[in-house]
Design a protein around this motif. Structure first.
Motif, PDB file in Angstrom:
ATOM      1  N   TYR A  89      -1.313   6.687   1.026  1.00  0.00           N
ATOM      2  CA  TYR A  89      -2.777   6.534   1.650  1.00  0.00           C
ATOM      3  C   TYR A  89      -2.847   6.846   3.028  1.00  0.00           C
ATOM      4  O   TYR A  89      -3.468   7.138   3.607  1.00  0.00           O
ATOM      5  CB  TYR A  89      -3.053   4.985   1.401  1.00  0.00           C
ATOM      6  CG  TYR A  89      -3.255   4.838  -0.148  1.00  0.00           C
ATOM      7  CD1 TYR A  89      -3.099   5.596  -1.222  1.00  0.00           C
ATOM      8  CD2 TYR A  89      -3.608   3.688  -0.481  1.00  0.00           C
ATOM      9  CE1 TYR A  89      -3.433   5.400  -2.442  1.00  0.00           C
ATOM     10  CE2 TYR A  89      -4.010   3.520  -2.050  1.00  0.00           C
ATOM     11  CZ  TYR A  89      -3.583   4.147  -2.884  1.00  0.00           C
ATOM     12  OH  TYR A  89      -3.878   3.968  -4.318  1.00  0.00           O
ATOM     13  N   VAL A 100       0.976  -1.063  -0.102  1.00  0.00           N
ATOM     14  CA  VAL A 100       0.156   0.036  -0.040  1.00  0.00           C
ATOM     15  C   VAL A 100       1.037   1.311  -0.107  1.00  0.00           C
ATOM     16  O   VAL A 100       1.930   1.329   0.565  1.00  0.00           O
ATOM     17  CB  VAL A 100      -0.770  -0.174   1.200  1.00  0.00           C
ATOM     18  CG1 VAL A 100      -1.760   1.204   1.088  1.00  0.00           C
ATOM     19  CG2 VAL A 100      -1.605  -1.324   1.434  1.00  0.00           C
ATOM     20  N   LEU A 123      -3.907  -4.387   0.866  1.00  0.00           N
ATOM     21  CA  LEU A 123      -4.881  -3.215   0.535  1.00  0.00           C
ATOM     22  C   LEU A 123      -6.258  -3.396   0.843  1.00  0.00           C
ATOM     23  O   LEU A 123      -6.802  -2.453   1.636  1.00  0.00           O
ATOM     24  CB  LEU A 123      -4.821  -3.089  -1.094  1.00  0.00           C
ATOM     25  CG  LEU A 123      -5.268  -1.740  -1.468  1.00  0.00           C
ATOM     26  CD1 LEU A 123      -4.398  -0.665  -1.124  1.00  0.00           C
ATOM     27  CD2 LEU A 123      -5.081  -1.892  -3.197  1.00  0.00           C
TER      28      LEU A 123
END
Lengths: 114, 168
Positions: free
Chosen positions: A20, A16, B5
């Motif tokens: 973010y 990720v 994710l």
């Protein structure tokens, strides 16, 4: 033990993006700021301050991961300690104010405004 | 689709939802409970960032100690729901606008930061963020700040007793 070794051998997968996490921290900080500006209950304002401190912690930890340097974790540790001290003192002040005024709404506490 | 994710998305969504509940709940007790869940989901996010020690401390200190403090004070003061629904006054609209503006400014800056996490060697991966590494750094390089924090906690403890005591 074998599973641990296998996990360690696994190459760094695409993860990720750190952006973010930083955006999440920014959103959390802004929500805390909104609460501090809008709410009138002193206790809820304290909770929103805790939210903002947590957002700062998340930023420290995210940058620590980005740089691969765990000194950011040490900073987060100190922030947690300071937040604990702040909560103790702040809540004691809320209790003292409630005892003398009978209210925890910030618009009722304005002796020093005049 | 990457499992990391998915986990990040779930934790981030739940964190923001709980934070929203903290702000907009009418009763302080609901705010406090939403704050507990915010701290728990944030601990999950810390684990995703390989900060296991910080995640454990988050649960111990925030979701444990600080939340008990908040709940005790709410119980002690016997606070009910706020009587009136907040009307959109000028100050509130200005506060909302300032918040949106700050988030926009932060987002513009943060999007310029390189996004790739550091690639760590296998040795570094094994020791990153463990309590052994953190303890070594805290008790050598950061010893003076550590002692200052312990003094700060002592002062806070004495100060809380003195301020909250009805008669000394």
């Amino acid at each position: 033990m074998a599973a641990q070794a296998a996990a360690r051998e696994a190459p760094n997968r695409p993860m990720v993006p750190i952006t973010y996490y930083l955006l999440l921290a920014a959103a959390l900080f802004c929500m805390g700021m909104f609460g501090v500006l809008v709410r009138r209950n002193a206790l809820v304002i304290f909770m929103c301050v805790e939210l903002m401190l947590n957002a700062a912690n998340l930023t420290f930890v995210a940058f620590a991961r980005m740089r691969g340097d765990d000194l950011g974790h040490v900073s987060a540790f100190f922030v947690i300690a300071v937040a604990a001290a702040e909560a103790a003192i702040g809540l004691a002040i809320v209790i003292a104010v409630f005892r003398s005024r009978g209210s925890v709404l910030v618009e009722d506490i304005r002796t020093m405004k005049h | 689709m990457n499992i990391e994710l998915i986990l990040f998305g779930a934790f981030a969504l739940l964190t923001l939802l709980s934070a929203g509940t903290v702000i907009f709940a009418r009763s302080p007790i609901n705010s406090a409970m939403a704050l507990v869940s915010t701290f728990f989901f944030l601990a999950g996010i810390y684990v995703l960032l390989w900060a296991h020690t910080v995640a454990v401390m988050q649960v111990l200190v925030y979701a444990g100690a600080i939340m008990v403090l908040f709940l005790f004070v709410i119980m002690l003061l016997n606070l009910g729901e706020s009587p009136t629904r907040g009307k959109p006054t000028v100050a509130r609209i200005a506060g909302g606008a300032a918040t949106v503006g700050l988030f926009a400014a932060l987002a513009i800056i943060l999007l310029k930061i390189p996004a790739a996490p550091a690639t760590l060697s296998t040795d570094a991966q094994a020791s990153f963020g463990t309590i052994a590494t953190l303890g070594q750094v805290i008790f050598t390089q950061w010893l003076l700040p550590f002692e200052a924090v312990s003094l700060l906690l002592l002062v806070a403890m004495v100060g809380a007793v003195v301020v909250a005591k009805s008669r000394i």
